[in-house]
Design a protein around this motif. Structure first.
Motif, PDB file in Angstrom:
ATOM      1  N   PHE A  26     -46.911  -6.300  22.443  1.00  0.00           N
ATOM      2  CA  PHE A  26     -46.055  -5.426  21.635  1.00  0.00           C
ATOM      3  C   PHE A  26     -46.386  -5.548  20.154  1.00  0.00           C
ATOM      4  CE2 PHE A  26     -42.026  -4.852  19.274  1.00  0.00           C
ATOM      5  CZ  PHE A  26     -41.850  -3.509  19.513  1.00  0.00           C
TER       6      PHE A  26
ATOM      7  N   SER B 220     -46.490 -10.968  26.589  1.00  0.00           N
ATOM      8  CA  SER B 220     -45.896  -9.640  26.450  1.00  0.00           C
ATOM      9  C   SER B 220     -45.514  -9.354  25.006  1.00  0.00           C
ATOM     10  CB  SER B 220     -44.655  -9.516  27.340  1.00  0.00           C
ATOM     11  OG  SER B 220     -45.005  -9.713  28.678  1.00  0.00           O
TER      12      SER B 220
ATOM     13  N   LEU C 269     -44.697  -1.584  27.202  1.00  0.00           N
ATOM     14  CA  LEU C 269     -44.739  -2.184  25.867  1.00  0.00           C
ATOM     15  C   LEU C 269     -45.693  -1.446  24.938  1.00  0.00           C
ATOM     16  CD1 LEU C 269     -44.586  -5.961  26.757  1.00  0.00           C
ATOM     17  CD2 LEU C 269     -42.843  -4.613  25.598  1.00  0.00           C
TER      18      LEU C 269
END
Length: 135
Positions: free
Chosen positions: A72, A68, A27
């Motif tokens: 990002f 997550s 990511l």
């Protein structure tokens, strides 16, 4: 070696932690690519959130994608050149490594499984409180 990482709801193995670390590093790379130009930013900001939501969310864990997705999103906010990216990637790699070592140490120190005893004590306490409130 690292058999289980004790969490409130589930036990993670070393393999799942390594997969998580690899995904976080991937990511970071995608976030850097998204900062290169507007086309890549639009494409990756349309694709990556859906990929994370469909791969990490479940009926039992609706916000499984959240950490997550924040990785990002926040990594995109720091525009940098290749040298800056290599420093950022190295820092993320060492932070994930430190987390893995801390999780390994935690499982070595903690011997008893979490959950059952704590849940039983909580239910007994709730029963006592309800019993006193009714009377």
């Amino acid at each position: 070696m690292l058999k289980y990482l004790y969490n409130y709801k589930k036990r993670h193995s070393a393999g799942t932690l390594i997969k998580l670390i690899i995904q976080q590093l991937f990511l970071v790379i995608l976030a850097y690519i998204a900062t290169l130009n507007i086309f890549m930013s639009l494409m990756l900001n349309l694709i990556v959130p859906f990929w994370l939501i469909f791969s990490k969310a479940s009926p039992f864990n609706q916000l499984g994608y959240f950490s997550s997705l924040m990785t990002f999103t926040f990594m995109q906010l720091m525009h940098m050149d290749r040298n800056g990216f290599s420093r950022q990637f190295t820092a993320m790699f060492f932070c994930c490594g430190a987390f893995f070592i801390a999780a390994l140490f935690y499982t070595r120190v903690r011997k008893e499984p979490a959950g059952s005893a704590t849940e039983q004590k909580s239910i007994k306490l709730a029963g006592t409180i309800l019993g006193k409130a009714v009377i």
